[in-house]
Enzyme design. Sequence first.
Site, PDB file in Angstrom:
ATOM      1  N   THR A 123       0.835  -1.197   0.000  1.00  0.00           N
ATOM      2  CA  THR A 123       0.000   0.000   0.000  1.00  0.00           C
ATOM      3  C   THR A 123       0.868   1.245   0.000  1.00  0.00           C
ATOM      4  O   THR A 123       2.020   1.211   0.475  1.00  0.00           O
ATOM      5  CB  THR A 123      -0.920   0.025   1.239  1.00  0.00           C
ATOM      6  OG1 THR A 123      -1.591   1.300   1.325  1.00  0.00           O
ATOM      7  CG2 THR A 123      -0.129  -0.169   2.518  1.00  0.00           C
ATOM      8  N   ASP A 124       0.323   2.349  -0.504  1.00  0.00           N
ATOM      9  CA  ASP A 124       1.041   3.626  -0.437  1.00  0.00           C
ATOM     10  C   ASP A 124       1.239   4.078   1.003  1.00  0.00           C
ATOM     11  O   ASP A 124       2.130   4.879   1.302  1.00  0.00           O
ATOM     12  CB  ASP A 124       0.308   4.706  -1.233  1.00  0.00           C
ATOM     13  CG  ASP A 124      -1.131   4.951  -0.775  1.00  0.00           C
ATOM     14  OD1 ASP A 124      -1.644   4.180   0.060  1.00  0.00           O
ATOM     15  OD2 ASP A 124      -1.747   5.911  -1.282  1.00  0.00           O
ATOM     16  N   GLU A 125       0.429   3.543   1.919  1.00  0.00           N
ATOM     17  CA  GLU A 125       0.481   4.003   3.313  1.00  0.00           C
ATOM     18  C   GLU A 125       1.752   3.576   4.038  1.00  0.00           C
ATOM     19  O   GLU A 125       2.045   4.093   5.123  1.00  0.00           O
ATOM     20  CB  GLU A 125      -0.751   3.528   4.069  1.00  0.00           C
ATOM     21  CG  GLU A 125      -2.042   4.125   3.543  1.00  0.00           C
ATOM     22  CD  GLU A 125      -3.213   3.907   4.478  1.00  0.00           C
ATOM     23  OE1 GLU A 125      -3.012   3.941   5.710  1.00  0.00           O
ATOM     24  OE2 GLU A 125      -4.326   3.686   3.980  1.00  0.00           O
ATOM     25  N   TYR A 147      -2.543  -0.627  10.624  1.00  0.00           N
ATOM     26  CA  TYR A 147      -2.694  -1.237   9.297  1.00  0.00           C
ATOM     27  C   TYR A 147      -1.432  -1.048   8.462  1.00  0.00           C
ATOM     28  O   TYR A 147      -0.865  -2.018   7.947  1.00  0.00           O
ATOM     29  CB  TYR A 147      -3.895  -0.635   8.560  1.00  0.00           C
ATOM     30  CG  TYR A 147      -3.836  -0.845   7.066  1.00  0.00           C
ATOM     31  CD1 TYR A 147      -3.885  -2.120   6.527  1.00  0.00           C
ATOM     32  CD2 TYR A 147      -3.700   0.235   6.186  1.00  0.00           C
ATOM     33  CE1 TYR A 147      -3.806  -2.332   5.154  1.00  0.00           C
ATOM     34  CE2 TYR A 147      -3.628   0.036   4.819  1.00  0.00           C
ATOM     35  CZ  TYR A 147      -3.672  -1.238   4.306  1.00  0.00           C
ATOM     36  OH  TYR A 147      -3.579  -1.447   2.960  1.00  0.00           O
ATOM     37  N   LYS A 151       1.500  -3.773   6.985  1.00  0.00           N
ATOM     38  CA  LYS A 151       1.868  -3.924   5.578  1.00  0.00           C
ATOM     39  C   LYS A 151       3.356  -3.655   5.369  1.00  0.00           C
ATOM     40  O   LYS A 151       4.009  -4.331   4.562  1.00  0.00           O
ATOM     41  CB  LYS A 151       1.021  -2.989   4.709  1.00  0.00           C
ATOM     42  CG  LYS A 151      -0.466  -3.297   4.707  1.00  0.00           C
ATOM     43  CD  LYS A 151      -0.773  -4.695   4.184  1.00  0.00           C
ATOM     44  CE  LYS A 151      -0.636  -4.787   2.688  1.00  0.00           C
ATOM     45  NZ  LYS A 151      -1.027  -6.121   2.160  1.00  0.00           N
TER      46      LYS A 151
END
Length: 315
Positions: A123-125, A147, A151
């Site tokens: 994810t970009d997060e 979260y 990841k």
Amino acid sequence: MKLVTITGCLGFIGSQVTRDCLKKGYKVFGIDKITYAANVELLGEFEKDENFTFQKADICDIDSIPDCDYIINTAAETHVGNSIESSTAFIRTNILGTQNILDLIRKKPDNICTKPVLLHFSTDEVYGDITSGCHLEGDFMNPSNPYSASKAASDLLITSWARTYNIEYIIVRPTNNYGLYQYPEKLIPLVVKLLQRGKKIRLHDKGTPVRNWLHVEDTSRAILKIIECSPRNEIYNISGGFEQKNIKTVRKIIESYDSSLDWESCVNLGHKRPGQDVRYALDDQKLRSLGWSPTKKFNEQIYEIVNFYKKKFRW
């Protein structure tokens, strides 16, 4: 003929990748735990294709993987708000599930054919927020919530297993995806559901956070392009380059739902979320160099998508 195993095949992104792989003529072995976010209606669609095989299973518990060219791992717990309330499921699925897949690849005998490549959805997060400019694939990971931390941990497991055990991988880091059949905890279907119920839309931090938006079909096309080009041990951002503040996104959803509504009366700007990132932004030139570019435009798609969710209520 390509053989792919797709985990999370009934999820939002996983189902689109499954659909497009089948259209491409790939044989697909789909695995899904069927959590609350899975769309079981899609199983009937996929099972009409003789190239599709399904196994209901948790990636933490599977003890074997079929012979294939790629394992496309889309299985994950993804909702930031849920991770803030309780991180246990996120640690289990996103970290321990990835570890299990890595170990199954590592232990797979290679006397018959080469071991599969792990194509892993991150994810970009994982980069954290950025107030200006864009994150590159080699930037430091600085996750802001449970979260994104889970990841980031799975990404590190993959790169370390690759170094220690020579496992081949591709990590993709997509931005916010939108499209049809998304579970209504995500922004667009959630806003439609709240409007249908006559409830106010809670906009975190007065709607000022900025997000990139990419259609799920463009994300899936990126995966097929990567498979076609066959890179190894690489990380690719998937962005598309369209960004806007959340308040602007919600306003467009409301106007698409009913242009006569006073959008300001539909929102609640008093909600604040812990660990809120102010802006995500990715540089995806590395992916574009393979020949990929987005084809869907948010402002052209939003009306159709909102009306889909108006007509197809999902509990």
